[in-house]
Design an enzyme around this catalytic site. Structure first.
Site, short mmCIF file in Angstrom:
data_model
loop_
_atom_site.label_atom_id
_atom_site.label_comp_id
_atom_site.label_asym_id
_atom_site.label_seq_id
_atom_site.Cartn_x
_atom_site.Cartn_y
_atom_site.Cartn_z
N GLY A 97 -2.68 -12.42 -2.13
CA GLY A 97 -2.05 -12.36 -3.34
C GLY A 97 -0.18 -12.82 -3.29
O GLY A 97 0.43 -11.91 -2.67
N GLY A 117 1.33 -13.70 -5.75
CA GLY A 117 1.90 -13.60 -6.74
C GLY A 117 3.68 -12.94 -6.80
O GLY A 117 3.74 -13.46 -5.69
N GLY A 130 3.57 -10.04 -4.12
CA GLY A 130 2.80 -10.55 -2.89
C GLY A 130 4.47 -11.23 -1.96
O GLY A 130 4.94 -11.56 -0.90
N ARG A 166 -3.24 -7.07 -16.69
CA ARG A 166 -4.27 -7.44 -18.03
C ARG A 166 -3.58 -8.47 -19.15
O ARG A 166 -2.54 -8.13 -18.95
CB ARG A 166 -3.80 -5.41 -18.79
CG ARG A 166 -5.24 -5.45 -18.95
CD ARG A 166 -5.07 -3.93 -19.56
NE ARG A 166 -5.03 -3.51 -20.92
CZ ARG A 166 -4.57 -2.29 -21.33
NH1 ARG A 166 -4.09 -1.38 -20.41
NH2 ARG A 166 -5.41 -1.57 -21.95
N ARG A 204 -8.56 -1.70 -20.44
CA ARG A 204 -8.19 -1.15 -18.60
C ARG A 204 -9.46 -0.67 -17.49
O ARG A 204 -9.40 -1.04 -17.41
CB ARG A 204 -7.47 0.48 -18.71
CG ARG A 204 -6.24 0.28 -19.24
CD ARG A 204 -5.97 2.02 -19.18
NE ARG A 204 -4.48 2.53 -19.55
CZ ARG A 204 -3.41 2.22 -19.18
NH1 ARG A 204 -3.53 1.82 -18.12
NH2 ARG A 204 -2.13 2.16 -19.87
N VAL A 228 -2.21 -2.31 -3.02
CA VAL A 228 -1.13 -2.44 -4.10
C VAL A 228 -1.33 -2.58 -5.28
O VAL A 228 -1.24 -2.13 -6.52
CB VAL A 228 -0.01 -3.40 -3.45
CG1 VAL A 228 1.22 -3.39 -4.79
CG2 VAL A 228 0.16 -3.06 -1.83
N THR A 229 -2.71 -3.40 -5.32
CA THR A 229 -3.27 -3.87 -6.94
C THR A 229 -3.52 -2.53 -7.95
O THR A 229 -4.18 -1.29 -6.72
CB THR A 229 -4.54 -4.61 -6.91
OG1 THR A 229 -3.88 -5.93 -5.92
CG2 THR A 229 -5.14 -4.75 -7.59
N ASN A 230 -3.56 -2.94 -8.60
CA ASN A 230 -3.82 -1.61 -9.29
C ASN A 230 -5.08 -1.86 -10.33
O ASN A 230 -5.45 -2.55 -10.38
CB ASN A 230 -2.72 -1.11 -10.97
CG ASN A 230 -1.73 -0.93 -10.58
OD1 ASN A 230 -1.14 -0.05 -9.14
ND2 ASN A 230 -0.45 -1.32 -10.57
N HIS A 237 -1.44 7.14 -9.60
CA HIS A 237 -0.27 5.73 -9.68
C HIS A 237 -0.07 5.32 -11.19
O HIS A 237 -1.04 5.02 -11.17
CB HIS A 237 0.11 4.38 -8.44
CG HIS A 237 1.18 3.96 -8.80
ND1 HIS A 237 2.67 3.95 -9.23
CD2 HIS A 237 0.93 2.57 -9.15
CE1 HIS A 237 2.84 2.76 -9.59
NE2 HIS A 237 2.25 2.47 -9.31
N1 APR Z 1 -7.72 -13.90 -4.07
C1 APR Z 1 -6.37 -13.91 -3.86
N2 APR Z 1 -5.23 -14.01 -4.23
C2 APR Z 1 -6.02 -14.00 -5.67
C3 APR Z 1 -7.30 -12.92 -5.46
C4 APR Z 1 -8.54 -13.59 -4.91
N3 APR Z 1 -9.82 -13.21 -5.38
N4 APR Z 1 -7.55 -13.24 -7.81
C5 APR Z 1 -6.63 -13.20 -7.92
N5 APR Z 1 -5.26 -13.81 -6.84
C6 APR Z 1 -3.69 -13.66 -6.70
C7 APR Z 1 -3.19 -14.82 -8.00
O1 APR Z 1 -3.78 -15.97 -8.02
C8 APR Z 1 -1.92 -14.37 -8.44
O2 APR Z 1 -1.27 -15.39 -7.59
O3 APR Z 1 -3.06 -12.82 -6.41
C9 APR Z 1 -1.97 -12.36 -7.32
C10 APR Z 1 -1.24 -11.62 -8.19
O4 APR Z 1 0.17 -11.70 -8.43
P1 APR Z 1 0.66 -11.73 -10.19
O5 APR Z 1 -0.41 -12.64 -11.33
O6 APR Z 1 2.36 -12.08 -10.44
O7 APR Z 1 1.11 -9.90 -9.86
P2 APR Z 1 1.88 -9.24 -9.07
O8 APR Z 1 2.85 -9.19 -10.76
O9 APR Z 1 1.98 -9.55 -7.85
O10 APR Z 1 1.01 -7.90 -9.39
C11 APR Z 1 0.03 -7.72 -7.84
O11 APR Z 1 -0.08 -5.38 -8.16
O12 APR Z 1 1.80 -3.43 -8.57
C12 APR Z 1 0.07 -4.39 -8.35
O13 APR Z 1 -0.03 -4.68 -11.49
C13 APR Z 1 0.19 -4.59 -10.09
O14 APR Z 1 -2.03 -5.35 -9.89
C14 APR Z 1 -0.80 -5.81 -9.51
C15 APR Z 1 -0.62 -6.51 -8.37
#
Ligand code: APR
Length: 323
Positions: free
Chosen positions: A20, A22, A25, A93, A99, A129-131, A186
């Site tokens: 990830g 994002g 990450g 979301r 949710r 880390v994902t919620n 969390h």
């Molecule tokens: N495989 C790999 N990457 C993926 C997949 C997948 N199947 N599905 C989504 N992603 C990537 C998205 O393309 C995006 O770049 O996961 C990334 C998520 O990044 P953001 O939307 O920026 O989210 P972020 O703020 O980084 O938060 C990530 O951490 O704190 C928690 O609640 C938050 O669950 C969330 C996670």
């Protein structure tokens, strides 16, 4: 010429795969490399995104004066050789999404990512880390079959850090002197244990009145939501990335830090077969010890309430997605 014995020093730098790319990450990749902790492989489903971010980070290497590499990829094959896998992949979301919808979507993403990454790195330590964090950690553990000591979720470090910041703001002291403890799931159901919060050993109950403590506790519980409201799009990422990095550092440097993380409980606090935030020690083999602190009846009831909500999420996710 006589043979020279090989040095026992490992020539291989530690490697962390961040799934990830994002906000969380990519910031984590920056923190890890700039602290010179490990090489990073940054993986995302979006073509070009991890490659672009990794190249950008790599191009700062000489200026930031570290010697760690960053590789961006869409292929799990490039994660081979990772000592730690961090899963931040998921969807935020969106308007109209409940949710529960988010729970099912992220459950599928996290389980897929955990299986793919661990299939190529069976000895790695997994940090989720994902919620919703505690539920995702359980599903990732179940999907991979890893020993429970090598799976954990990042939540308590962040919640404790937020509480520490709010205490520092209230008292005008440096955060470095403050120790805090937040248990439980969390999110809304976290359980800050203010009796265990101190400033240089002095309990905060000696330094603040009950209403100030209550106000700070509420702000901590809503810490994530407060930032979402301000940002309008997206959620917190600087402090979450710092929190994961703190855990990664404790593992890579085998510091055995005592910190709160979502770990597997089998009997502690009267809870079984669940991942929930409690104090633990984290070193090179993962969770070396789960610490059971003494709680009042009211604190224990709150922790068990938090656990019940996490269990419900796990059951829903398993039933709906057949994971
Ligand atoms: N495989 C790999 N990457 C993926 C997949 C997948 N199947 N599905 C989504 N992603 C990537 C998205 O393309 C995006 O770049 O996961 C990334 C998520 O990044 P953001 O939307 O920026 O989210 P972020 O703020 O980084 O938060 C990530 O951490 O704190 C928690 O609640 C938050 O669950 C969330 C996670």
């Amino acid at each position: 010429m006589s043979a020279i014995a090989a040095s026992s020093i490992s020539c291989k730098a530690p490697q962390v795969a961040v799934i990830g790319a994002g906000k969380v990450g990519s910031t984590l990749a920056q923190r890890i490399t700039e602290r010179n902790l490990a090489n990073v492989v940054l993986l995302d489903i979006v073509d070009g995104l991890p490659q672009g971010l990794a190249l950008d980070l790599y191009e700062a290497q000489g200026l930031e004066r570290h010697d760690k590499t960053v590789l961006g990829t869409n292929s799990y094959d490039d994660t081979v050789g990772s000592d730690i896998i961090v899963i931040t992949a998921g969807l935020p979301r969106k308007p109209g999404m409940s949710r529960d919808d988010l729970l099912y979507t992220n459950a599928k993403i996290v389980v897929h990512a955990a299986k793919e990454a661990i299939a190529r790195n069976p000895h790695a330590i997994l940090i989720v880390v994902t919620n919703p964090l505690d539920v995702m950690t359980y599903l990732a553990w179940q999907a991979t079959g890893l020993p429970k000591s090598r799976v954990m979720g990042m939540g308590g470090v962040l919640d404790s850090s937020r509480l520490r910041t709010f205490i520092a703001m209230e008292l005008g002291v440096t955060t470095g002197d403050i120790a805090t403890l937040v248990l439980g799931g969390h999110g809304d159901l976290m359980v800050p244990i203010t009796r265990y919060c101190t400033v240089s050993g002095v309990p905060i109950t000696e330094l603040m009145d009950a209403s100030a403590i209550e106000r700070i506790v509420e702000r901590t519980k809503n810490g994530g939501a407060e930032i979402v409201k301000l940002l309008k799009t997206g959620s917190a990422f600087y402090a979450p990335a710092s929190s994961v990095c703190y855990m990664v550092e404790s593992i890579i440097l085998n510091q055995s830090r005592l910190l709160p993380a979502a770990v597997y409980l089998d009997g502690q606090y009267g809870l079984n077969d669940i991942f929930l935030g409690v104090p633990c020690q984290l070193g090179c083999d993962g969770v070396s010890r789960v610490v059971e602190v003494e709680l009042s009846a009211a604190e224990l009831a709150k922790l068990q309430g938090s656990a019940a909500a996490v269990k419900e999420g796990i059951e829903k996710a398993i039933a709906k997605t057949q994971l």
